[in-house]
Design a protein around this motif. Structure first.
Motif, PDB file in Angstrom:
ATOM      1  N   PRO A   2       0.832  -1.205   0.000  1.00 45.57           N
ATOM      2  CA  PRO A   2       0.000   0.000   0.000  1.00 45.57           C
ATOM      3  C   PRO A   2       0.864   1.251   0.000  1.00 45.57           C
ATOM      4  N   SER A   3       0.389   2.269  -0.711  1.00 47.09           N
ATOM      5  CA  SER A   3       1.141   3.521  -0.741  1.00 47.09           C
ATOM      6  C   SER A   3       0.926   4.273   0.564  1.00 47.09           C
ATOM      7  N   PRO A   4       1.963   4.984   1.030  1.00 47.52           N
ATOM      8  CA  PRO A   4       1.807   5.733   2.283  1.00 47.52           C
ATOM      9  C   PRO A   4       0.859   6.908   2.083  1.00 47.52           C
ATOM     10  N   GLU A   5       0.199   7.265   3.146  1.00 46.76           N
ATOM     11  CA  GLU A   5      -0.709   8.413   3.102  1.00 46.76           C
ATOM     12  C   GLU A   5       0.105   9.672   3.388  1.00 46.76           C
ATOM     13  N   TYR A   6      -0.115  10.698   2.600  1.00 48.49           N
ATOM     14  CA  TYR A   6       0.619  11.943   2.777  1.00 48.49           C
ATOM     15  C   TYR A   6      -0.317  13.083   3.188  1.00 48.49           C
ATOM     16  N   THR A  11       1.161  13.335   8.165  1.00 49.29           N
ATOM     17  CA  THR A  11       2.470  13.975   8.196  1.00 49.29           C
ATOM     18  C   THR A  11       2.760  14.559   9.576  1.00 49.29           C
ATOM     19  N   LEU A  12       1.784  15.233  10.153  1.00 45.99           N
ATOM     20  CA  LEU A  12       1.962  15.803  11.490  1.00 45.99           C
ATOM     21  C   LEU A  12       2.154  14.709  12.535  1.00 45.99           C
ATOM     22  N   GLU A  13       1.463  13.604  12.384  1.00 48.47           N
ATOM     23  CA  GLU A  13       1.625  12.471  13.309  1.00 48.47           C
ATOM     24  C   GLU A  13       3.054  11.948  13.262  1.00 48.47           C
ATOM     25  N   ARG A  14       3.621  11.878  12.073  1.00 49.17           N
ATOM     26  CA  ARG A  14       5.011  11.412  11.945  1.00 49.17           C
ATOM     27  C   ARG A  14       5.992  12.410  12.563  1.00 49.17           C
ATOM     28  N   ILE A  15       5.724  13.685  12.393  1.00 46.71           N
ATOM     29  CA  ILE A  15       6.572  14.699  13.027  1.00 46.71           C
ATOM     30  C   ILE A  15       6.499  14.554  14.545  1.00 46.71           C
ATOM     31  N   TYR A  16       5.304  14.340  15.055  1.00 53.52           N
ATOM     32  CA  TYR A  16       5.116  14.151  16.496  1.00 53.52           C
ATOM     33  C   TYR A  16       5.892  12.926  16.991  1.00 53.52           C
ATOM     34  N   LYS A  17       5.812  11.823  16.247  1.00 53.35           N
ATOM     35  CA  LYS A  17       6.547  10.611  16.647  1.00 53.35           C
ATOM     36  C   LYS A  17       8.047  10.841  16.605  1.00 53.35           C
ATOM     37  N   ILE A  59       1.071  19.618  20.424  1.00 51.33           N
ATOM     38  CA  ILE A  59       0.994  18.950  19.114  1.00 51.33           C
ATOM     39  C   ILE A  59      -0.028  17.822  19.160  1.00 51.33           C
ATOM     40  N   LYS A  60      -0.004  17.040  20.215  1.00 49.53           N
ATOM     41  CA  LYS A  60      -0.934  15.910  20.337  1.00 49.53           C
ATOM     42  C   LYS A  60      -2.385  16.403  20.342  1.00 49.53           C
ATOM     43  N   GLN A  61      -2.650  17.469  21.079  1.00 47.81           N
ATOM     44  CA  GLN A  61      -4.006  18.021  21.119  1.00 47.81           C
ATOM     45  C   GLN A  61      -4.413  18.568  19.757  1.00 47.81           C
ATOM     46  N   GLY A  62      -3.485  19.236  19.087  1.00 46.06           N
ATOM     47  CA  GLY A  62      -3.765  19.763  17.754  1.00 46.06           C
ATOM     48  C   GLY A  62      -4.060  18.656  16.758  1.00 46.06           C
ATOM     49  N   LEU A  63      -3.296  17.575  16.825  1.00 46.75           N
ATOM     50  CA  LEU A  63      -3.534  16.423  15.949  1.00 46.75           C
ATOM     51  C   LEU A  63      -4.918  15.830  16.191  1.00 46.75           C
ATOM     52  N   ALA A  64      -5.289  15.709  17.443  1.00 47.25           N
ATOM     53  CA  ALA A  64      -6.606  15.151  17.765  1.00 47.25           C
ATOM     54  C   ALA A  64      -7.711  16.032  17.192  1.00 47.25           C
ATOM     55  N   ARG A  65      -7.536  17.331  17.294  1.00 47.08           N
ATOM     56  CA  ARG A  65      -8.552  18.266  16.772  1.00 47.08           C
ATOM     57  C   ARG A  65      -8.615  18.184  15.255  1.00 47.08           C
ATOM     58  N   ILE A  66      -7.474  18.126  14.586  1.00 53.99           N
ATOM     59  CA  ILE A  66      -7.451  18.022  13.126  1.00 53.99           C
ATOM     60  C   ILE A  66      -8.153  16.728  12.681  1.00 53.99           C
TER      61      ILE A  66
END
Length: 72
Positions: A2-6, A11-17, A59-66
């Motif tokens: 499967p192709s990665p999702e961009y 993308t923000l989740e990967r930055i957070y990790k 960042i985690k809260q922002g990701l959840a909201r997005i």
């Protein structure tokens, strides 16, 4: 394969990790520096780690909201 999702949330989740991984690596170096009796370095790095931790929560809260709003 499967192709990665961009999408923005992915993308923000990967930055957070990455941020969490860097925080863990820096903590290991901090502990090593403190064991070598370089407490001044340890204190300085702990201050930076505090900032990383505060930003990680934001960042985690922002990701959840997005993700909740479905914005891309």
């Amino acid at each position: 394969m499967p192709s990665p999702e961009y999408s923005l949330p992915d993308t923000l989740e990967r930055i957070y990790k990455n941020q969490l991984a860097l925080e863990a690596a820096i903590m290991e170096l901090t502990l090593w520096a403190e064991d070598c009796k370089t407490s001044n370095v340890g204190e300085n790095v702990r201050g930076a780690l505090e900032t990383i931790g505060e930003n990680a929560g934001h960042i985690k809260q922002g990701l959840a909201r997005i993700k909740q709003n479905g914005k891309m």
